[in-house]
Design a protein around this motif. Structure first.
Motif, PDB file in Angstrom:
ATOM      1  N   THR A 112       1.132  -1.272  -0.315  1.00  0.00           N
ATOM      2  CA  THR A 112       0.145  -0.034   0.050  1.00  0.00           C
ATOM      3  C   THR A 112       0.839   1.598  -0.305  1.00  0.00           C
ATOM      4  OG1 THR A 112      -1.865  -0.938   1.247  1.00  0.00           O
ATOM      5  CG2 THR A 112      -2.157   1.684   1.156  1.00  0.00           C
ATOM      6  N   GLY A 158      -3.106   4.985  -0.554  1.00  0.00           N
ATOM      7  CA  GLY A 158      -4.178   3.401  -0.161  1.00  0.00           C
ATOM      8  C   GLY A 158      -3.969   2.804  -1.280  1.00  0.00           C
ATOM      9  N   CYS A 160      -2.169   0.614  -4.744  1.00  0.00           N
ATOM     10  CA  CYS A 160      -1.331  -0.559  -3.994  1.00  0.00           C
ATOM     11  C   CYS A 160      -0.492  -0.762  -5.320  1.00  0.00           C
ATOM     12  CB  CYS A 160      -2.307  -1.984  -3.774  1.00  0.00           C
ATOM     13  SG  CYS A 160      -1.432  -3.260  -3.921  1.00  0.00           S
ATOM     14  N   CYS A 171      -2.505  -6.965  -6.139  1.00  0.00           N
ATOM     15  CA  CYS A 171      -3.046  -5.914  -5.273  1.00  0.00           C
ATOM     16  C   CYS A 171      -4.389  -6.653  -5.436  1.00  0.00           C
ATOM     17  CB  CYS A 171      -3.316  -5.207  -5.710  1.00  0.00           C
ATOM     18  SG  CYS A 171      -1.848  -3.826  -6.038  1.00  0.00           S
TER      19      CYS A 171
END
Length: 173
Positions: A112, A158, A160, A171
């Motif tokens: 992340t 936030g 990936c 992800c």
């Protein structure tokens, strides 16, 4: 005897001069550029995955060298800095001897993006005069790309990044 003395004196003076001159080309050569592993990386954001061709800096020497001295970075290219263990959020990056503005995404062990910064080149000849860009949160990797890359593609905190060798096939997006 006069010819032998002259030959002896010439050899006595010439040999040390040759010995001094011999290593000069090696000393004058540019230091060898660090070589980096290359791979394709995907950054998964709201607007879909974005493919990047990256060079991977895994060793301390590679991470120290980074993108220093490069006059450009091709579009859709970057450098991924990998660490063997989690880094403190107080450990940052600087732009000493880096000639191009860059974006940097700090990435945690889950892949992340936990922080994004835009970094400007530091024109100082003294590294201590260069600003340090810290994420203020722990990270295991950092991805540098041309400045504006993340904003242009809607990539934000936030999102990936599928990190190589982390056992994550991809992800969840």
């Amino acid at each position: 005897m006069h010819c032998n003395r002259r030959a002896f004196l010439t050899a006595t003076l010439a040999v040390p001069l040759l010995a001094l001159a011999w290593p000069l080309p090696a000393l004058a050569a540019r230091p060898q550029e660090a070589t980096f592993e290359k791979m394709v990386l995907a950054v998964h954001g709201a607007e879909g995955p974005h493919r990047l061709d990256v060079e991977v800096a895994r060793t301390s020497a590679q991470r120290q060298r980074g993108l220093m001295g490069r006059e450009s970075l091709p579009a859709n290219h970057g450098m991924l800095f990998m660490y063997p263990r989690e880094q403190s959020g107080r450990n940052g990056f600087w732009m000493f001897q880096t000639l191009i503005p860059l974006d940097i995404a700090f990435i945690n062990s889950e892949g992340t993006i936990v922080a994004i910064k835009t970094m400007q080149p530091c024109g100082s000849s003294s590294p201590s005069d260069c600003r340090s860009y810290t994420p203020d949160v722990p990270y295991v990797a950092a991805l540098e790309v041309n400045a504006g890359y993340f904003a242009k593609r809607g990539i934000r905190m936030g999102d990936c990044v599928a990190l190589p060798g982390e056992g994550r096939a991809g992800c969840s997006r």
